[in-house]
Design a protein around this motif. Sequence first.
Motif, PDB file in Angstrom:
ATOM      1  N   ILE A 245     -15.414  -3.125  19.857  1.00  0.00           N
ATOM      2  CA  ILE A 245     -16.140  -4.200  19.194  1.00  0.00           C
ATOM      3  C   ILE A 245     -15.458  -4.432  17.847  1.00  0.00           C
ATOM      4  CG2 ILE A 245     -18.351  -4.910  18.196  1.00  0.00           C
ATOM      5  CD1 ILE A 245     -19.732  -3.367  20.412  1.00  0.00           C
ATOM      6  N   LYS A 246     -14.658  -5.492  17.787  1.00  0.00           N
ATOM      7  CA  LYS A 246     -13.793  -5.733  16.634  1.00  0.00           C
ATOM      8  C   LYS A 246     -14.451  -6.550  15.524  1.00  0.00           C
ATOM      9  CE  LYS A 246      -9.422  -5.762  19.261  1.00  0.00           C
ATOM     10  NZ  LYS A 246      -8.184  -6.573  19.490  1.00  0.00           N
ATOM     11  N   GLY A 247     -15.421  -7.356  15.891  1.00  0.00           N
ATOM     12  CA  GLY A 247     -16.041  -8.223  14.894  1.00  0.00           C
ATOM     13  C   GLY A 247     -17.429  -8.648  15.322  1.00  0.00           C
ATOM     14  N   LEU A 248     -18.309  -8.795  14.333  1.00  0.00           N
ATOM     15  CA  LEU A 248     -19.675  -9.253  14.564  1.00  0.00           C
ATOM     16  C   LEU A 248     -20.000 -10.309  13.509  1.00  0.00           C
ATOM     17  CD1 LEU A 248     -21.328  -5.738  14.993  1.00  0.00           C
ATOM     18  CD2 LEU A 248     -21.206  -7.455  16.812  1.00  0.00           C
ATOM     19  N   ALA A 249     -20.650 -11.371  13.913  1.00  0.00           N
ATOM     20  CA  ALA A 249     -21.059 -12.413  12.971  1.00  0.00           C
ATOM     21  C   ALA A 249     -22.513 -12.780  13.233  1.00  0.00           C
ATOM     22  CB  ALA A 249     -20.168 -13.647  13.102  1.00  0.00           C
ATOM     23  N   HIS A 250     -23.334 -12.674  12.196  1.00  0.00           N
ATOM     24  CA  HIS A 250     -24.737 -13.081  12.266  1.00  0.00           C
ATOM     25  C   HIS A 250     -24.780 -14.585  12.006  1.00  0.00           C
ATOM     26  CE1 HIS A 250     -29.048 -12.700  10.439  1.00  0.00           C
ATOM     27  NE2 HIS A 250     -29.083 -13.124  11.693  1.00  0.00           N
ATOM     28  N   ILE A 251     -25.337 -15.345  12.939  1.00  0.00           N
ATOM     29  CA  ILE A 251     -25.319 -16.807  12.815  1.00  0.00           C
ATOM     30  C   ILE A 251     -26.568 -17.250  12.054  1.00  0.00           C
ATOM     31  CG2 ILE A 251     -25.046 -18.992  14.024  1.00  0.00           C
ATOM     32  CD1 ILE A 251     -22.715 -16.916  14.261  1.00  0.00           C
ATOM     33  N   THR A 252     -26.402 -17.402  10.754  1.00  0.00           N
ATOM     34  CA  THR A 252     -27.510 -17.782   9.872  1.00  0.00           C
ATOM     35  C   THR A 252     -27.205 -19.145   9.257  1.00  0.00           C
ATOM     36  OG1 THR A 252     -26.501 -16.497   8.070  1.00  0.00           O
ATOM     37  CG2 THR A 252     -28.145 -15.383   9.410  1.00  0.00           C
ATOM     38  N   GLY A 253     -27.539 -19.333   7.970  1.00  0.00           N
ATOM     39  CA  GLY A 253     -27.256 -20.600   7.310  1.00  0.00           C
ATOM     40  C   GLY A 253     -25.775 -20.934   7.384  1.00  0.00           C
TER      41      GLY A 253
END
Length: 350
Positions: A245-253
Amino acid sequence: MTDKHSASFTYRDAGVDIDAGEALVDRIKPFAARTMRAGVMAGIGGFGALFEVPRHLKEPVLVSGTDGVGTKLRLAFDWNRHDTVGIDLVAMSVNDILVQGAEPLFFLDYFACGKLSVDTAASVVQGIAKGCELAGCALIGGETAEMPGMYPDGEYDLAGFAVGAVEKSAIIDGRQIEPGDAILGLASSGAHSNGFSLLRKILRHANARRDQELDGRALEDVVMAPTRIYVKSVLHALGVHGRDIKGLAHITGGGLLDNVPRILQAGHVARLHRDAWTLPPLFQWLQQNGNVADSEMHRVFNCGIGMVVVVPAAQADAVAATLAGQGETVYRLGEIAERDGDDAPQVTIV
């Protein structure tokens, strides 16, 4: 005629009810108690909360995050829906620190109002405690501020603060992401806590009723659905798949267009395929009733994707299966590619 020099005032006369504040503390203690976990040394009631850094980490790095609920609170006031905004509050912070691989350890809240309603505040804090349970972190402290004249009756503001920890060698920073990697998306539970200024404008424009039906549910239930907390499922996947798991992005504003580039390196583009997932009914309704352009939708709302996960293409199916086994709805959204020209990372939806 009363002599102004003989008048005797109390804090209650000035609008602050100390007894109500103490009653609230008594009400919320059982909620907080259900969130206790290893590491808590002193929680609710003291001047400061104590938490021991996890001993199993050789080089622990603390990761912190803070956020609020935004103008979703306006609907909470108007619709008298206070039971889930506490979950939103926790989710916005714990999902943020999760993207660096951190396990949330503890959470503190700040509740400010003009006149304290113990019932309303207790409902909000009960939601905060529920969010902490879903995230596996302890609610170990907070502040309730009653400030007459600062807020209209029946209104309040919220802020939250989460602290987590990650092994230094296991920090996820996106630096290992490379062209060819696969992009997975985890379904959101709705609008979460972002874009509500536009959402509310569209509700007004459409003369929407809170009890009208949308996708078989009352509109207010769809709109106020609490933010999904991804902590336990993603931490489980990290335990199984580790550095895959190389990257995680929380989809917020900022939606998909602004949040995914935050984990990419220069010269990279995240290429998402429009047909990889279906826009959920809430977002279809918002787009139709607000005549909102696709680009605006993707920059304001999560559009049904609450968390993005970047993995090697060869491991995409395995990671997706693990996450699905933890209750997530997983989409294979696209892939990482090299970008021609401008080096700034970006997202394209094709």
